[in-house]
Every structure is written in C-alpha cells, then in structure tokens.
Design a protein around this motif. Structure first.
Motif, mmCIF file in Angstrom:
data_model
loop_
_atom_site.group_PDB
_atom_site.id
_atom_site.type_symbol
_atom_site.label_atom_id
_atom_site.label_comp_id
_atom_site.label_asym_id
_atom_site.label_seq_id
_atom_site.Cartn_x
_atom_site.Cartn_y
_atom_site.Cartn_z
ATOM 1 N N ILE A 1 37.522 13.548 19.854
ATOM 2 C CA ILE A 1 36.665 12.364 19.673
ATOM 3 C C ILE A 1 35.622 12.625 18.599
ATOM 4 O O ILE A 1 35.355 11.764 17.734
ATOM 5 N N PHE A 2 35.019 13.791 18.636
ATOM 6 C CA PHE A 2 34.015 14.169 17.634
ATOM 7 C C PHE A 2 34.631 14.158 16.235
ATOM 8 O O PHE A 2 34.120 13.503 15.312
ATOM 9 N N ALA A 3 35.753 14.868 16.060
ATOM 10 C CA ALA A 3 36.395 14.935 14.748
ATOM 11 C C ALA A 3 36.924 13.575 14.314
ATOM 12 O O ALA A 3 36.802 13.195 13.141
ATOM 13 N N GLY A 4 37.510 12.806 15.249
ATOM 14 C CA GLY A 4 38.036 11.491 14.907
ATOM 15 C C GLY A 4 36.962 10.532 14.446
ATOM 16 O O GLY A 4 37.150 9.772 13.485
ATOM 17 N N GLY A 5 35.815 10.537 15.126
ATOM 18 C CA GLY A 5 34.713 9.667 14.711
ATOM 19 C C GLY A 5 34.187 10.025 13.338
ATOM 20 O O GLY A 5 33.901 9.144 12.512
ATOM 21 N N VAL A 6 34.062 11.330 13.071
ATOM 22 C CA VAL A 6 33.586 11.775 11.754
ATOM 23 C C VAL A 6 34.591 11.394 10.667
ATOM 24 O O VAL A 6 34.211 10.925 9.590
ATOM 25 N N ILE A 7 35.879 11.575 10.940
ATOM 26 C CA ILE A 7 36.915 11.221 9.959
ATOM 27 C C ILE A 7 36.880 9.728 9.661
ATOM 28 O O ILE A 7 36.983 9.309 8.498
ATOM 29 N N LEU A 8 36.746 8.907 10.698
ATOM 30 C CA LEU A 8 36.710 7.450 10.504
ATOM 31 C C LEU A 8 35.569 7.052 9.583
ATOM 32 O O LEU A 8 35.764 6.312 8.605
ATOM 33 N N GLY A 9 34.366 7.527 9.872
ATOM 34 C CA GLY A 9 33.229 7.182 9.028
ATOM 35 C C GLY A 9 33.356 7.738 7.634
ATOM 36 O O GLY A 9 33.053 7.050 6.640
ATOM 37 N N THR A 10 33.826 8.975 7.520
ATOM 38 C CA THR A 10 33.960 9.610 6.211
ATOM 39 C C THR A 10 34.939 8.862 5.325
ATOM 40 O O THR A 10 34.667 8.617 4.144
ATOM 41 N N VAL A 11 36.089 8.480 5.883
ATOM 42 C CA VAL A 11 37.106 7.793 5.086
ATOM 43 C C VAL A 11 36.654 6.391 4.699
ATOM 44 O O VAL A 11 36.752 5.986 3.535
ATOM 45 N N VAL A 12 36.152 5.625 5.674
ATOM 46 C CA VAL A 12 35.760 4.232 5.397
ATOM 47 C C VAL A 12 34.648 4.179 4.364
ATOM 48 O O VAL A 12 34.756 3.495 3.324
ATOM 49 N N PHE A 13 33.563 4.896 4.605
ATOM 50 C CA PHE A 13 32.436 4.836 3.672
ATOM 51 C C PHE A 13 32.749 5.579 2.376
ATOM 52 O O PHE A 13 32.266 5.194 1.312
ATOM 53 N N GLY A 14 33.556 6.641 2.448
ATOM 54 C CA GLY A 14 33.934 7.343 1.223
ATOM 55 C C GLY A 14 34.761 6.480 0.301
ATOM 56 O O GLY A 14 34.548 6.465 -0.912
ATOM 57 N N VAL A 15 35.731 5.748 0.873
ATOM 58 C CA VAL A 15 36.571 4.855 0.064
ATOM 59 C C VAL A 15 35.732 3.733 -0.545
ATOM 60 O O VAL A 15 35.837 3.443 -1.749
ATOM 61 N N ALA B 1 34.737 24.238 20.798
ATOM 62 C CA ALA B 1 34.070 25.355 20.116
ATOM 63 C C ALA B 1 32.809 25.770 20.861
ATOM 64 O O ALA B 1 32.517 26.961 21.002
ATOM 65 N N VAL B 2 32.051 24.792 21.363
ATOM 66 C CA VAL B 2 30.827 25.097 22.114
ATOM 67 C C VAL B 2 31.174 25.683 23.480
ATOM 68 O O VAL B 2 30.556 26.648 23.930
ATOM 69 N N LEU C 1 44.622 11.845 2.286
ATOM 70 C CA LEU C 1 45.043 12.882 3.222
ATOM 71 C C LEU C 1 44.247 14.168 3.033
ATOM 72 O O LEU C 1 43.937 14.865 4.006
ATOM 73 N N THR C 2 43.898 14.485 1.801
ATOM 74 C CA THR C 2 43.074 15.666 1.554
ATOM 75 C C THR C 2 41.712 15.526 2.214
ATOM 76 O O THR C 2 41.215 16.460 2.857
ATOM 77 N N VAL C 3 41.092 14.363 2.082
ATOM 78 C CA VAL C 3 39.785 14.135 2.707
ATOM 79 C C VAL C 3 39.899 14.215 4.221
ATOM 80 O O VAL C 3 39.033 14.790 4.891
ATOM 81 N N VAL C 4 40.965 13.646 4.785
ATOM 82 C CA VAL C 4 41.143 13.696 6.246
ATOM 83 C C VAL C 4 41.258 15.137 6.716
ATOM 84 O O VAL C 4 40.605 15.545 7.688
ATOM 85 N N LEU C 5 42.071 15.940 6.036
ATOM 86 C CA LEU C 5 42.264 17.324 6.446
ATOM 87 C C LEU C 5 40.988 18.147 6.283
ATOM 88 O O LEU C 5 40.608 18.905 7.187
ATOM 89 N N LEU C 6 40.319 17.999 5.147
ATOM 90 C CA LEU C 6 39.093 18.757 4.912
ATOM 91 C C LEU C 6 37.988 18.331 5.854
ATOM 92 O O LEU C 6 37.201 19.160 6.325
ATOM 93 N N THR C 7 37.919 17.044 6.152
ATOM 94 C CA THR C 7 36.899 16.544 7.065
ATOM 95 C C THR C 7 37.170 17.005 8.484
ATOM 96 O O THR C 7 36.240 17.329 9.236
ATOM 97 N N PHE C 8 38.431 17.049 8.873
ATOM 98 C CA PHE C 8 38.792 17.447 10.231
ATOM 99 C C PHE C 8 38.322 18.861 10.547
ATOM 100 O O PHE C 8 37.818 19.130 11.647
ATOM 101 N N ILE C 9 38.458 19.778 9.597
ATOM 102 C CA ILE C 9 38.124 21.175 9.846
ATOM 103 C C ILE C 9 36.646 21.333 10.198
ATOM 104 O O ILE C 9 36.290 22.119 11.093
ATOM 105 N N GLY C 10 35.764 20.597 9.517
ATOM 106 C CA GLY C 10 34.327 20.738 9.746
ATOM 107 C C GLY C 10 33.904 20.437 11.177
ATOM 108 O O GLY C 10 33.417 21.323 11.891
ATOM 109 N N PRO C 11 34.052 19.194 11.654
ATOM 110 C CA PRO C 11 33.634 18.883 13.022
ATOM 111 C C PRO C 11 34.457 19.589 14.096
ATOM 112 O O PRO C 11 33.955 19.871 15.181
ATOM 113 N N TRP C 12 35.722 19.870 13.798
ATOM 114 C CA TRP C 12 36.550 20.552 14.805
ATOM 115 C C TRP C 12 36.001 21.946 15.117
ATOM 116 O O TRP C 12 36.010 22.386 16.269
#
Length: 279
Positions: A75-89, A225-226, A195-206
C-alpha cells in the motif's frame, strides 16, 4: 577471426564473473534462510541438504506477520507510485511541451529540490503530518512526503522533449486537446520512461525504514522493512536460530523487488520511440 573470438570469450568470462559476484549475496541470503544450523564458514554456502528447512519462515511469520507487513509495504509503495507517475507525467508534459512564462525557472527548482536531503526535511514533515494533520499511524501519513518526485518530473520531461513537435501540431490541427494529446500521443511513446519510473519509485518506499518508523507506532500499520528491523533489535535474540529467521525475513522483503525487476528489466533497454514515430 581468432582475435575477435578470443575477445568475445574474454568478455563473457568477465561478465560471468561479475554476475556471480553480484548474485552471490542473494544466493547466500536464500541459503542462510533455509539452514537449520547456521554455518558462518564459506562451506555454509553449500550446505548439506539435510540441514535445509522452511522452519525459519514459520518462526519469523509467527513473530511479525509477514503477510501483513507485505500488505502495508505494498500500500505504501503503491500510493507513492500512483502520485509519482500522475504528477510526474503532468508536470513533465507541461515543462516539455506547453509554452508558458517561468517554465525554465520551475524546471531549475525541480533540479534544485533533488540536492536537498530528505533527512533535512524529516523533522518539519513529522511535526506537520503527525501533529498538525493528525496522520500518524495512517497510510496517508506514510505516503504524503513521497507523493511527488522531482526525479520523475525530470525523467518524463526529458522523454517528452525527444518527441517531434510535428506530432503535437498535427493532433492540435485535428482538434485534440492537451489531455487527449498527453493520453493518446505522448504516453504511448514514452512507455520505457513510465516503466523505469515505476520500478525506480517502487524500490524507494518498499525499502524505506526511517520515515515509516517515525510516523507509525502501531505494529499492524508498519511496513515489512520496519517490522523486520524491530524483530532484529527486539525479538531475534529470543529465537533458536536468529540468523536464519533474519535471512528469511530479508528474503521475503527482497523477493517482490527482485521479481518485479526480472519481469520488466527488458524495458530498461527497449525504446518504442522510433517505431512509434514511423507508424
């Protein structure tokens, strides 16, 4: 001919050695997670099959609930990816294609933001999100600081800048609006960037530890992780095989990221831009 063959063989040997050196830690992590009795010597990398078991996964799952941790991380990674992709595009398209005053200054600010370490903003963000907004122990509180990524904005801008202006001019003549241009013309041609942004973004919050650790106190809300870090610092010593249990948790944490990369790694080198323009 012989020299070219020798060079190719040497290249494959070097690449093979590099691959073995890169993959060995992952292999050792998996083997360590399956060992009943820990063997810290080099021979531990090649254990007796009779010494292998999945008991370590059962033990750590009983202590920290791996499935719940995976769901929270997802959920954490998915939410970050959604915002990153939408606002990044949207921001990347506006900076690359649209003409407006101050565009260069905004892009410079996007570059400047990348040199500011997140640790410098962590305390003010914690005060604002936890105290002012009351979003501690919530998914939204974890996601908000990472919801917009300047790196994604820069990546999308650079890809959109490569698209021929004639594509957009022709679509505008046909009566297409900007959102239709973005959806039907621009996005299909920058799928490698997406796809590159999705993969790179996923690693951070995950793999993110510090911010979720600060913002979540309830164990049921913590990403894996916590939860794994809490297990290592507070619970691992009470288990019969702490090393094996820690390795089992690390395997579970790493498996989704590795699987995602293996499935989509070919898109790092593929590029549909040329064929899309020709079509």
């Amino acid at each position: 001919m012989r020299r070219a063959l020798g060079g190719k063989v040497a290249m494959y040997v070097v690449l093979s050695l590099g691959a073995v050196a890169f993959l060995f830690p992952f292999y050792y992590m998996v083997i360590g997670s399956l060992q009943t009795d820990v063997d810290s010597t080099p021979a531990g990398a090649f254990p007796n099959p009779a010494n292998l078991t999945v008991e370590n996964y059962v033990v750590i799952n009983a202590r920290i609930n791996l499935l719940r941790g995976l769901v929270n991380s997802g959920i954490f990674a998915g939410g970050v990816i959604l915002g990153t992709v939408v606002f990044g595009v949207l921001a990347g398209y506006a900076l690359a294609v649209l003409q407006w005053r101050g565009r260069g200054a905004v892009f410079s600010l996007a570059l400047l933001v990348q040199v500011i370490p997140f640790q410098l903003l962590m305390i003010p963000l914690y005060v604002m999100i936890a105290r002012d907004y009351g979003l501690s122990d919530s998914y939204l509180g974890m996601i908000l600081p990472f919801f917009i990524s300047s790196t994604a904005v820069v990546i999308f801008r650079q890809y959109f800048m490569q698209l021929p202006r004639e594509l957009f001019d022709a679509a505008r003549i046909d009566g297409a609006g900007e959102f239709r241009l973005l959806w039907n013309v621009a996005l299909p041609l920058v799928r490698p960037a997406l796809l590159t942004v999705v993969l790179l973004t996923f690693i951070g919050p995950w793999n993110e530890f510090l911010w979720p650790f600060l913002i979540t106190k309830e164990a049921s809300m913590q990403p894996l992780a916590v939860s794994l870090a809490n297990f290592i610092s507070n619970i691992a010593a009470s288990t019969s095989n702490p090393f094996g249990a820690m390795m089992a948790g690390a395997v579970v944490l790493a498996a989704p990221a590795v699987a995602l990369f293996l499935v989509f790694q070919r898109y790092f080198t593929s590029n549909d831009l040329g064929s899309g323009v020709k079509g």
